[in-house]
Design an enzyme around this catalytic site. Sequence first.
Site, mmCIF file in Angstrom:
data_model
loop_
_atom_site.group_PDB
_atom_site.id
_atom_site.type_symbol
_atom_site.label_atom_id
_atom_site.label_comp_id
_atom_site.label_asym_id
_atom_site.label_seq_id
_atom_site.Cartn_x
_atom_site.Cartn_y
_atom_site.Cartn_z
ATOM 1 N N LYS A 1 -7.236 -4.833 -3.107
ATOM 2 C CA LYS A 1 -8.076 -5.338 -2.017
ATOM 3 C C LYS A 1 -9.011 -4.234 -1.535
ATOM 4 O O LYS A 1 -8.725 -3.063 -1.707
ATOM 5 C CB LYS A 1 -7.192 -5.791 -0.850
ATOM 6 N N CYS B 1 -1.954 -2.330 7.632
ATOM 7 C CA CYS B 1 -1.870 -3.264 6.510
ATOM 8 C C CYS B 1 -0.565 -4.044 6.469
ATOM 9 O O CYS B 1 -0.549 -5.199 6.049
ATOM 10 C CB CYS B 1 -2.135 -2.523 5.206
ATOM 11 N N ASP C 1 0.799 -1.247 0.000
ATOM 12 C CA ASP C 1 0.000 0.000 0.000
ATOM 13 C C ASP C 1 0.827 1.289 0.000
ATOM 14 O O ASP C 1 0.478 2.261 0.687
ATOM 15 C CB ASP C 1 -0.940 0.025 1.217
#
Length: 184
Positions: free
Chosen positions: A97, A138, A9
Amino acid sequence: MGRALIVVDVQVDFCEGGALGVTGGNAVAERVAALLAGDHGYRKVVATRDHHVDPGTHFSDEPDYVDTWPPHCVVGTPGQELHPALRGVAFDAVFDKGSYAAAYSGFEGTDDGVGLARWLGEQGITDVDVCGIATDYCVRATAVDAAREGFDTRVLSGLVAAVHPDGVADVVTALREERVDWVE
Ligand SMILES: [Zn+2]
């Protein structure tokens, strides 16, 4: 042994100036880019991306920065793109996602319908290093899932940035309980 790097990310919205900017995000992007520009030795290098369309209660107008967040990484917006420093990187795969619900772990993502665990397995990967943003969300979730999927897993402590830096010591403890190594 085949080791892969999972870049979690590192997107515009998670770096300084973004909708959910994390202090140190830009520096992480630059350091990951520098690592990948050299002779890094990874058999595969993959990225994950938050990829929101309508993730329900993941977004809030009054976010608590624990379970709810300002809108971020909305598909089709510049904030959803990878950080500019990484745009020249030829990732072997990119796993998106969170389209319709919160998804902190890259193992919830898919590339062309294939999940991260299956993809890594098909590439002969046994070990993974995890880096990116954010350490306490994350990165943590991705590393824990990697270990639970049977990969020998490390988090690269110099290539992560946290939403809540004061909580990183607890994150490291939790990771070690999951047999994730926290390394330089
Ligand atoms: Zn999100």
